[in-house]
Write an enzyme that holds these catalytic residues in place. Structure first.
Site, short mmCIF file in Angstrom:
data_model
loop_
_atom_site.label_atom_id
_atom_site.label_comp_id
_atom_site.label_asym_id
_atom_site.label_seq_id
_atom_site.Cartn_x
_atom_site.Cartn_y
_atom_site.Cartn_z
N ASN A 7 0.78 -1.00 0.01
CA ASN A 7 -0.03 0.09 -0.01
C ASN A 7 0.84 1.34 0.14
O ASN A 7 1.24 1.67 0.91
CB ASN A 7 -1.04 -0.11 1.34
CG ASN A 7 -1.72 1.09 1.18
OD1 ASN A 7 -1.89 1.93 0.38
ND2 ASN A 7 -2.72 1.00 2.36
N ARG A 92 -2.34 -2.20 -3.63
CA ARG A 92 -3.66 -1.32 -3.39
C ARG A 92 -3.69 -0.16 -4.15
O ARG A 92 -2.71 0.49 -4.15
CB ARG A 92 -4.04 -0.84 -1.97
CG ARG A 92 -5.04 -0.03 -1.62
CD ARG A 92 -5.28 0.32 -0.32
NE ARG A 92 -6.35 1.17 -0.02
CZ ARG A 92 -6.83 1.76 1.07
NH1 ARG A 92 -5.79 1.80 2.08
NH2 ARG A 92 -7.92 2.41 1.02
N HIS A 181 -12.91 2.74 -0.28
CA HIS A 181 -13.05 1.67 0.72
C HIS A 181 -13.57 0.43 0.16
O HIS A 181 -14.08 -0.54 1.01
CB HIS A 181 -13.56 1.97 2.25
CG HIS A 181 -13.12 3.14 3.06
ND1 HIS A 181 -13.97 3.83 3.51
CD2 HIS A 181 -11.96 3.27 3.22
CE1 HIS A 181 -13.19 4.69 4.12
NE2 HIS A 181 -12.08 4.35 4.03
N ARG A 242 -11.98 14.90 7.81
CA ARG A 242 -12.76 15.49 6.58
C ARG A 242 -14.35 15.63 7.12
O ARG A 242 -14.59 15.11 7.82
CB ARG A 242 -12.86 14.30 5.69
CG ARG A 242 -11.49 13.87 4.76
CD ARG A 242 -11.82 12.56 3.80
NE ARG A 242 -10.64 12.18 3.35
CZ ARG A 242 -10.49 10.81 3.34
NH1 ARG A 242 -11.21 10.07 3.92
NH2 ARG A 242 -9.27 10.49 3.16
N GLU A 389 -8.72 -5.59 4.54
CA GLU A 389 -8.34 -5.59 3.26
C GLU A 389 -6.98 -6.12 2.38
O GLU A 389 -7.08 -6.41 1.34
CB GLU A 389 -7.99 -3.90 3.00
CG GLU A 389 -9.29 -3.16 3.23
CD GLU A 389 -9.12 -1.84 3.59
OE1 GLU A 389 -9.10 -0.89 2.62
OE2 GLU A 389 -9.02 -1.29 4.68
#
Ligand code: AMP
Length: 403
Positions: A7, A92, A181, A242, A389
């Protein structure tokens, strides 16, 4: 086969080496501060053995990849004797636009397509590409696979993904909801059915992925029909830093009043908003909880806004799917914060969802395992399913390279 899951962020490289026989994680590592003016840092753990490097300038992702491979092959603290033990690498990748609805083996065409998606993922896609190219350079014989964060959401119907601006912006630039996601939502929505021993067919599931970044998705028959993030990950729920959904006119209003550019306003909305911006202290929910439990008004407001937002999404997705059979919590907050789950599910009995307080309380604080947290008579099952993940990326990679 051993699969390396990578990642790559703009200044970091996270990795896991997974032995697919038994799906065991044999090494976990992080290389930080790549391309920064200050020295970088690397930490890898293999069982109880910790390999650490600090005080070294890390110029680029190729150097970080070399450091990763050196650590993995370290005679004392490594996990493999030679690079040839790594059968394939799964990467990823943030944004696949409309080009990828599933994972793919990387070739020049795939890299071009990831490059073409850079305007949609300007911060992540260049880093993801650097990670891929660095691995290609350092291990040219090893197949690479790209797994996209957006892919699972590609099954959304146009009525869910289109925005109400003139259609030319969609046709010219691809302006629409993509969702993120996706690998987590795919893993959890599949895993919850395996866990309950049922088929995904006929199931209407709401997945609440609540972490530093948060998103919900509505999944019918194993396919995503709606999700809360949009063209970018800024949309949807209030998150760590966010702001989530707001009236787009707020951008212009703040820009005009504060003499800021649109880019500066968006940067503020991505990095200084959410729990941090409202609570004022931290983007970490544990800190917000501690302050709110101490009657700090701003922290209480931040928490209330988060809970209210999740409840509204659950209600709207239940309406969108004409009912709901399961509500599943996952990611850092969803897996560990029993009090937050309790707050979210309080008052949701109208939906047929009844939380078991005892079951919910026993599934918390780092002890998260797969569990049902609704009462036996609840029409809607409520569950906690820890996300994974990396294993999803590794499984896709294995499947593609052994096809
Ligand atoms: P993630 O982005 O999935 O790593 O989630 C980060 C969020 O999860 C933070 O806001 C943390 O407060 C929360 N979190 C992570 N671990 C725990 C834990 N053991 N107990 C409570 N909250 C946690």
């Amino acid at each position: 086969m051993k699969i390396l899951v990578v990642n790559a962020g703009s200044s970091s490289l996270k990795y896991q080496l997974i032995d697919m026989e038994g799906e065991k994680v044999i090494a976990k590592g992080l290389v930080e501060r790549i391309g920064m003016p200050q020295p970088g840092h690397q930490k890898q753990t293999v069982g109880g053995k910790v390999y650490e490097v600090s005080g070294v300038m890390i110029e680029n992702h190729v150097q970080a990849t070399e450091m990763m491979l050196k650590a993995l092959q370290d005679p004392e603290k490594g996990a493999i004797r030679s690079m040839v033990e790594i059968g394939a690498v799964g990467h990823r990748v943030l944004h696949g636009g409309t080009k990828f609805s599933e994972s793919v083996i990387v070739n020049d065409k795939v890299k071009d397509a990831i490059r073409e998606c850079i305007p949609l993922g300007p911060l992540h896609n260049p880093a993801n590409l650097m990670g891929i190219e660095a691995c290609e350079k350092v291990m040219p014989e090893t197949p690479q696979v790209a797994v996209f964060d957006t892919a699972f959401h590609q099954t959304m119907p146009p009525k869910a993904y289109m925005y109400g601006v003139p259609k030319k912006y969609f046709t010219q630039y691809g302006v629409r909801k993509y969702g993120f996601h996706g690998t987590s939502h795919r893993y959890v929505s599949k895993r919850v059915c395996e866990f309950l021993g049922i088929s995904p067919m006929g199931q209407r599931i709401i997945i609440c992925h609540l972490g530093n970044g948060s998103s919900l998705s509505a999944v019918v028959d194993g396919k995503c029909v709606d999700t809360s993030m949009g063209l970018t990950p800024l949309d949807g729920l209030l998150m760590g830093t966010r702001c989530g959904t707001l009236d787009p006119a707020v951008v212009q209003f703040i820009a005009n009043n504060e003499n800021m550019t649109v880019d500066e306003v968006l940067n503020m909305m991505n990095k200084q908003s959410g729990l941090l911006g409202i609570g004022g202290k931290s983007n970490d929910m544990r800190d917000v909880d501690a302050a709110a439990d101490n009657y700090d008004g701003d922290a209480m407001l931040a928490r209330d806004m988060l809970v209210y937002g999740i409840q509204k999404y659950i209600g709207s997705y239940a309406a969108a799917m004409h009912g709901v059979d399961m509500i599943v919590f996952t990611a850092g907050i969803g897996e560990n914060n029993a009090a937050l789950r309790e707050r979210v599910m309080t008052g949701m009995e109208w939906l047929g969802a009844k939380l078991s307080h005892a079951r919910n309380a026993s599934c918390a604080d780092g002890k998260a395992t797969e569990c049902v947290i609704s009462t036996d008579d609840s029409k809607v099952k409520i569950l906690v399913i820890p996300t994974n993940e990396e294993i999803m990326i590794a499984r896709d990679t294995l499947e593609l390279v052994t096809k």
